[in-house]
Design an enzyme around this catalytic site. Structure first.
Site, PDB file in Angstrom:
ATOM      1  CD  GLU A  92      -3.772  -6.191   3.216  1.00 24.02           C
ATOM      2  OE1 GLU A  92      -5.052  -5.327   3.791  1.00 24.02           O
ATOM      3  OE2 GLU A  92      -2.602  -5.881   3.333  1.00 24.02           O
ATOM      4  CD  GLU A  94      -3.040  -1.138   2.292  1.00 21.01           C
ATOM      5  OE1 GLU A  94      -3.737  -0.098   3.177  1.00 21.01           O
ATOM      6  OE2 GLU A  94      -3.729  -1.684   2.322  1.00 21.01           O
TER       7      GLU A  94
END
Ligand code: AHR
Length: 496
Positions: free
Chosen positions: A291, A172
């Site tokens: 995720e 991320e």
């Protein structure tokens, strides 16, 4: 209510990559300490891994587990988790403002994964660190050479390489919460150069570049384009992350979450192909949805947690019946997009937004979401077939034409079993399903499992672990789906 599902033997989507049923263990909260690892626990094995957790993980049959983060990885020095445990440093862990003891690191986790029957999806730190530390980690894990890091592994007691095949290039990096967050160009460059060095160290590995942290990131789209322009030739997958939730208690809208996942996947796949065309490349970059889950229940309680504790109870969402239905629906979407999504990781596996919950030093139980994941992982392997639903639709949460029924179908490799996964989004109505199975005319339903119940908010707890458990339904009088339910129907060929 009635609906029809049409499945044809010749309308295939893709062979499903088993890694679609992956999961995730991060050094976060009680995922590692008090989760998979607790030397003092009565079920602990010779390495301190909890046996009760291991047994439940095996039921989920997760072929790959992402490790060690997550946000954690962007400040992590992998060497801290290797070698003599007595000498490992205790550190301030900035991502989750906790204390990391480093009792568990790659030395231990690779053994846990082996015992669980899983591969590792290993993430490298592209926050505080870069290409050098990443290529050293590849050498430590995978190399047979007599060089420094491979020798370090041998000195630590591991003669044979760990053989980690799939790696994430950071985590991320588009999010400003990330340790050493980057612009898309900065990340694209570091991902490209790190990828080159990692593949020069071990040419057999596959790499996942970071996509957007979620589909509503302001940079979504531009991030993927810029990153892929920089590193397209050196990576194999781009990641997607997204969490779903029902913070406004609008169940009709919440039950349509899978439509958002579907649209996110299709947009990212289109961007990959746009860059492929721009580069006139023969290579297709596929997707790693590494995720995904439901995450919102624990948001408020997490604000009360004291900083700088070892294994604080962070992100401990307690899931209810409607979460289980939504989660089963998200899996349906992953199957229906298995032509592009090759890896997916339910985030996470134990205690932290997880299907498995433990008490530190105590009991274990399965959350509601455990069951749709377990059944889909066990029966959703083989080839995905198109499952066309003819049904009515409704409007909720600003979305129109939300189909009341959503479905996926998987034929096993030996064609012995056809599994049909179906969600009924009618809040108050049962739905009778007419299944048309072209090419499988002599297959008959032999099992119907449902996650259903009157109380959408029912949860499982350590004291009451069986509030929401799968129901075995009759298959002799047609397929009837209860209101707001997730279902799996198994068909087998009738004996002549
Ligand atoms: O899974 C929990 C966190 O969610 C991960 O650490 C991070 O990557 C994401 O924002």
């Amino acid at each position: 209510m009635n609906a029809k599902i049409i499945i044809s033997k010749d309308k295939t989507i893709s062979r499903i990559d088993n890694r679609l049923y992956g999961s995730f263990i991060e050094h976060l909260g009680r995922a590692v300490y008090g989760g998979i690892y607790e030397p003092g626990h009565k079920t602990a094995d010779d390495m301190g891994f909890r046996g009760d957790v291991m047994d439940m993980v095996k039921k989920l049959n997760v072929p790959i587990v992402r490790y060690p983060g997550g946000n954690f990885v962007s400040g992590y020095n992998w060497e801290d988790g290797t070698g003599d445990k007595a000498k490992r440093p205790k550190k301030m862990e900035l991502a989750w403002q906790s204390v990391e003891t480093n009792e568990v690191g790659i030395d231990e986790f690779q053994e846990w994964a082996k015992r669980a029957g899983s591969e590792i999806l290993m993430a490298v730190n592209l926050g505080t660190r870069g290409a050098d530390e990443a290529r050293n980690l590849v050498e430590y894990c995978n190399s047979e050479t007599d060089t420094y890091y491979a020798e370090m592994r041998r000195k630590n007691g591991f003669d044979k390489p760990f053989g980690i095949k799939t790696w994430c290039l950071g985590n991320e990096m588009d999010g400003d919460w990330q340790i050493c967050h980057k612009t898309p160009y900065e990340y694209g460059r570091i991902a490209c150069e790190t990828a080159k060095l990692m593949k020069w160290t071990d040419p057999s590995i596959e790499l996942v570049a970071c996509g957007s942290a979620h589909m509503f990131m302001p940079t979504f789209g531009e991030w993927e384009r810029t990153v892929l322009r920089e590193c397209y030739d050196h990576v194999d997958y781009i990641s997607l992350h997204n969490y779903y939730g029902n913070p406004n208690d609008d169940t009709a809208a919440y039950l349509a979450s899978a439509m958002d996942m579907d649209s996110f996947i299709k947009q990212v796949a289109a961007i990959c192909d746009e860059i492929k065309a721009e580069k006139n490349s023969d290579k297709t970059v596929n997707l790693s949805f590494d995720e995904w889950n439901i995450w919102f229940h624990s948001n408020e309680q997490d604000k009360q947690i004291k900083k700088w504790q070892v294994a604080p109870p962070l992100l401990e969402d307690i899931y209810n019946l409607e979460d289980a239905v939504v989660l089963g629906n998200l899996l349906i979407t992953l199957i229906n997009n298995s032509d592009r999504v090759k890896i997916a990781c339910l985030a996470q596996l134990v205690n932290v937004i997880a299907p498995i919950m433990t008490e530190t030093s105590g009991r274990i139980w399965a959350q509601t979401i455990f069951y749709p994941f377990m059944y889909t992982s066990q029966h959703g392997r083989g080839t995905a077939l198109e499952a066309v639903c003819e049904c009515g639709g409704y409007t909720a949460g600003g979305k129109e034409n939300i189909p009341y029924i959503d479905s996926a179908a998987v034929i096993s490799e030996d064609e012995n079993e056809l599994a049909v996964f179906v969600v009924n989004r009618y809040l108050d109505e049962s739905c009778s399903i007419d299944l048309s199975l072209s090419g499988y005319e002599n297959y008959r339903p032999v099992q119907h499992i449902a996650i259903e119940g009157d109380d959408l908010k029912a949860v499982n707890t350590a004291d009451e672990p069986n509030n929401v458990v799968p129901a075995e339904k009759s298959v002799s009088e047609g397929i009837i789906l209860s209101p707001h339910s997730w279902n799996m129907i198994i068909f087998k060929e009738a004996q002549q």
